[in-house]
Design an enzyme around this catalytic site. Structure first.
Site, PDB file in Angstrom:
ATOM      1  N   LEU A   7      12.277   1.149  -9.576  1.00 47.60           N
ATOM      2  CA  LEU A   7      11.569   1.805  -8.485  1.00 47.60           C
ATOM      3  C   LEU A   7      10.723   0.832  -7.699  1.00 47.60           C
ATOM      4  O   LEU A   7      10.379  -0.248  -8.150  1.00 47.60           O
ATOM      5  CB  LEU A   7      10.734   2.992  -8.960  1.00 47.60           C
ATOM      6  CG  LEU A   7      10.264   3.116 -10.407  1.00 47.60           C
ATOM      7  CD1 LEU A   7       9.242   2.053 -10.679  1.00 47.60           C
ATOM      8  CD2 LEU A   7       9.725   4.484 -10.640  1.00 47.60           C
ATOM      9  N   ASP A   8      10.429   1.267  -6.492  1.00 45.10           N
ATOM     10  CA  ASP A   8       9.598   0.531  -5.579  1.00 45.10           C
ATOM     11  C   ASP A   8       8.151   0.759  -6.005  1.00 45.10           C
ATOM     12  O   ASP A   8       7.870   1.695  -6.739  1.00 45.10           O
ATOM     13  CB  ASP A   8       9.862   1.104  -4.181  1.00 45.10           C
ATOM     14  CG  ASP A   8       9.156   0.320  -3.115  1.00 45.10           C
ATOM     15  OD1 ASP A   8       8.920  -0.878  -3.346  1.00 45.10           O
ATOM     16  OD2 ASP A   8       8.836   0.906  -2.073  1.00 45.10           O
ATOM     17  N   LYS A   9       7.236  -0.098  -5.550  1.00 42.92           N
ATOM     18  CA  LYS A   9       5.841   0.117  -5.912  1.00 42.92           C
ATOM     19  C   LYS A   9       5.123   0.971  -4.874  1.00 42.92           C
ATOM     20  O   LYS A   9       4.688   2.081  -5.152  1.00 42.92           O
ATOM     21  CB  LYS A   9       5.120  -1.233  -6.063  1.00 42.92           C
ATOM     22  CG  LYS A   9       3.633  -1.082  -6.353  1.00 42.92           C
ATOM     23  CD  LYS A   9       2.945  -2.424  -6.500  1.00 42.92           C
ATOM     24  CE  LYS A   9       2.742  -3.121  -5.183  1.00 42.92           C
ATOM     25  NZ  LYS A   9       1.623  -2.559  -4.396  1.00 42.92           N
ATOM     26  N   THR A  35       5.552   4.772  -4.066  1.00 43.93           N
ATOM     27  CA  THR A  35       6.283   5.457  -5.126  1.00 43.93           C
ATOM     28  C   THR A  35       5.396   5.531  -6.365  1.00 43.93           C
ATOM     29  O   THR A  35       4.985   6.611  -6.783  1.00 43.93           O
ATOM     30  CB  THR A  35       7.589   4.710  -5.460  1.00 43.93           C
ATOM     31  OG1 THR A  35       8.340   4.558  -4.257  1.00 43.93           O
ATOM     32  CG2 THR A  35       8.403   5.473  -6.467  1.00 43.93           C
ATOM     33  N   LEU A  54      10.633  -3.015  -8.574  1.00 47.74           N
ATOM     34  CA  LEU A  54      11.157  -3.962  -7.599  1.00 47.74           C
ATOM     35  C   LEU A  54      10.292  -3.799  -6.356  1.00 47.74           C
ATOM     36  O   LEU A  54      10.309  -2.742  -5.739  1.00 47.74           O
ATOM     37  CB  LEU A  54      12.604  -3.634  -7.240  1.00 47.74           C
ATOM     38  CG  LEU A  54      13.629  -3.567  -8.376  1.00 47.74           C
ATOM     39  CD1 LEU A  54      14.977  -3.144  -7.822  1.00 47.74           C
ATOM     40  CD2 LEU A  54      13.736  -4.901  -9.077  1.00 47.74           C
TER      41      LEU A  54
END
Lengths: 639, 76
Positions: free
Chosen positions: A316-318, A321, A469
């Site tokens: 997942l994105d930071k 999210t 990621l």
């Protein structure tokens, strides 16, 4: 009386029910007469009547198929029942037809319960709408509201259209769209959705989507398409089912020719429908997808459900999210001789002169500790910071560059503080008064409260690699990773790097799900086994493209989706085992002579019911959820 | 598909075995003016393309009822 009977006759479901009941009554009478009173005479006529009553509907359906030149299960059952009457086996004939009808009735009821999750959504859309035409309110069918028309919604009513609030305010329960039980406050300018419930107030809406062009209708048709899309296992079973029924038919004929045993041949006809097998996976898929839809999770088909059930890694994105996507004041540092309240107050006084995104959280935090005075003068130095005069003092607030520009030096304490905050991944705002540094503010995009529990749940489920990621810098990424319990961090990544990251994980043999916003993460999403989009209720693109679309931003839904997918996959496997065992068991039983017509029908119908009932358990997945939700509420109340 | 045909969606709660799918589709296709009929077992949705002048929605419902299943028209 007669017209009532005609109504029952005309309505297939009612006719079916009453024929079954009447047939059951005749069978009971025959059994009571025989075993209770030792009367043999009524046995044959009563059992024959029961067979005729229950067989009537079966025969109708058999005939309807036969006219279309189709070999139906009903035809085989009716042939078997008539055959049994000819060999004077009245009990078998009555039992087979009665059990077939009873089973079908129970299956229909349980099947409709399985589909019921979606029915609640369909029923959420009101049939009529109150619109304002030429200053008067008119009641019209909901799908005939014109775009741009003003629609009135009173307290307690469901919204008939998608729209924008133009007047009034209300608390609107959007559970039908988002699965979120807490009502959202709506006021002029808010977007609202058809099928949501206005709990109070009075709303005037401008209709922007009507009928099939509402988010609710799109969700429903998406869910239905998903339920209809065949999972790979299902396709295999259907092709098996296509040759199984004719195959058993041929076996019945061959068996009769070889053994001259009529009853054996008829029993084979009775068990020739692989009922449990053909519905074993579709019922699980329908129940699993329906259960997810009720929670605001759109899973786009059996195939995705199967894939999601196998996920072992989640990327997942930071920003936005795992985090809130907005900076917050994380820490206030007062240098020796100063106090935190003053540092924050001075910073806020200066920040009132700016609309920089970092200013808002500072002002908000200062307002919480007391009144915020106005500066006598304010000057913004673009890209560096602000200089304010207040109460005869000069306040400077900004980045490192502002102080280089002003020629204010940092002492060792200030330098250590700045380095420490940077190490935490914070953005540092420096506050000085009258040419001397007074304190530091650390701002950060904070982890969402729901991130850590979500990741713990994923770990508990067996998703062992949760990977972040992010395009952000390493210190900030690592700070968040530590806070939420992510297993791996990849910082400073471009979209192509994310794609490579996903590919590398898949090359390791992991089944990877990727959570992203669908635009800059698009390549990585496409490369993952499962793509998950969040907050999809406002974006049709997300609903269309993602394999799993979560209608809200609630991170907990990611774990919930995985829990449902896993449970569904397990459920499909259980159903397959039940179905295969039934088919094999029945064939052995029939040839071994232990199963006769009535018994065969009973086992067959029971296996179908067991498979459906097993799928229905999915509607309550995950089991511990309610308990966990209660615990969280209690914790919140205590805090 | 000619211009006179419309697409009607119906729903049935009563499909309990996929064997009913060809039966209902066959009954619908046999009606005059019905160009296409599709029964989806998973969701219980029935989609029909038909000429309303030759076969109206009520006729679709009663044709399905004759095969032994109750269905209702649905707006979407």
């Amino acid at each position: 009386m007669f017209s009532g009977l005609m109504d029952i006759y005309r309505h297939p479901a009612d006719r079916h029910k009453w024929l079954t009941i009447a047939s059951g009554v005749f069978i009971t009478l025959a059994l009571v007469a025989w075993y209770g009173f030792g009367l043999a005479a009524p046995w044959a006529p009563l059992m024959t009547s029961a067979a005729v009553l229950a067989g009537y509907d079966i025969a109708l359906r058999a005939w309807a198929s036969l006219r279309r030149r189709q070999l139906s299960i009903e035809l085989l059952v009716i042939v078997a029942a008539i055959g049994a009457l000819f060999i004077d086996n009245h009990w078998e004939s009555a039992a087979v037809t009665f059990l077939f009808m009873l089973g079908a009735w129970l299956e229909t009821r349980t099947m409709s319960r399985t589909r019921g999750a979606l029915k609640a959504l369909i029923d959420a859309a009101p049939v009529t709408a109150t619109v304002l035409r030429d200053g008067e309110t008119v009641e019209v069918p909901a799908h005939e509201v014109a775009l741009g028309e003003t629609v009135l919604v009173r307290a307690g009513e469901r919204l008939p259209v998608d729209g924008e609030v133009i007047e009034g305010s209300a608390a609107v329960n959007e559970a039908s769209i988002t699965g979120e039980p807490i009502p959202a406050e709506k006021s002029p300018g808010s977007r609202v959705f058809a099928g949501t419930l206005a709990e109070n107030g009075l709303l005037h809406l401008r209709a922007t989507g009507v009928g099939a062009d509402t988010t609710l209708a799109r969700i429903i048709s998406r869910v239905e398409e998903a339920q209809e899309a065949k999972a790979p296992a299902q396709r295999m079973i259907e092709s098996f089912g296509r040759w199984y029924t004719p195959g058993v038919f041929v076996m019945a004929v061959v068996s009769y020719i070889v053994t001259r045993n009529v009853e054996l041949a008829l029993t084979l006809l009775v068990v020739s429908c692989p009922g449990a097998l053909v519905i074993s996976t579709p019922v699980s898929v329908v129940a699993g997808i329906g259960r997810a839809a009720r929670a605001g999770i759109l899973i786009k088909g059996g195939e995705h459900l199967e894939n999601a059930g196998r996920i072992t890694a989640l990327a997942l994105d930071k920003t936005g999210t795992l985090t809130e996507g907005q900076p917050r004041l994380a820490e206030v540092v007062a240098l020796t001789g100063q106090n935190k309240q003053d540092v924050l107050l001075w910073a806020a006084i200066a920040e009132t002169g700016s609309n920089h995104p970092l200013g808002r959280p500072i002002i908000e935090a200062a307002r919480k500790q007391g009144a915020l005075p106005t500066a006598t003068s304010l000057e913004e130095i673009a890209g560096m910071g602000l200089i304010a005069r207040h109460d005869g003092h000069e306040i400077a607030v900004g980045s490192h560059r502002l102080f280089d520009h002003l020629g204010i030096a940092f002492d060792a304490e200030a330098q250590d503080g700045i380095a420490r905050l940077h190490g935490l991944g914070h953005t540092v705002v420096i506050v000085a008064r009258d040419g001397a540094v007074a304190g530091l503010l650390g701002l950060a995009d904070m982890a969402r409260a729901s991130a850590r529990p979500m990741i713990d749940r994923l770990h508990a489920l067996g998703v062992h690699r949760v990977v972040m990621l992010t395009g952000d810098q390493r210190p900030a990424a690592e700070a968040i990773a530590r806070a939420v319990g992510v297993d791996e961090v990849h910082a400073g990544m471009m979209p192509d790097d994310k794609l490579a990251g996903i590919r590398a994980m898949r090359a390791e043999g992991l089944h990877v799900a990727m959570v992203g916003d669908g635009i800059n993460d698009a390549p990585a999403l496409a490369a993952a086994d499962i793509s998950i989009a969040m907050g999809a209720s406002g974006s049709d693109i997300a609903i269309e493209t993602a394999d799993i679309a979560l209608m809200t931003d609630d991170l907990g839904k990611i774990a919930e989706a995985m829990e449902i997918a896993r449970a569904t996959l397990a459920n499909m496997r259980q159903n397959l085992v039940i179905a295969v065992l039934t088919v094999v068991g029945l064939l052995f039983g029939v040839y071994g002579g232990t199963i006769h017509m009535a018994g065969g029908m009973l086992v067959h119908q029971l296996s179908v019911l067991i498979v459906i009932l097993n799928a229905m358990r999915l509607l309550r997945v995950p089991k511990a959820r309610r308990a966990r939700a209660a615990a969280q509420t209690a914790k919140r109340a205590a805090a | 598909m000619s211009n006179t045909t419309i697409r009607t969606k119906l729903r049935s709660d009563e499909l309990s075995c996929p064997s009913c799918v060809p039966k209902i589709e066959g009954a619908l296709l046999a009606l005059p003016g019905v160009e296409n009929a599709e029964v989806k077992f998973g969701s219980g949705r029935i989609e029909v393309e038909h000429d309303p002048a030759r076969t109206d929605v009520a006729a679709l419902v009663s044709a399905i009822a004759k095969t032994g299943y109750a269905a209702k028209p649905s707006a979407f």
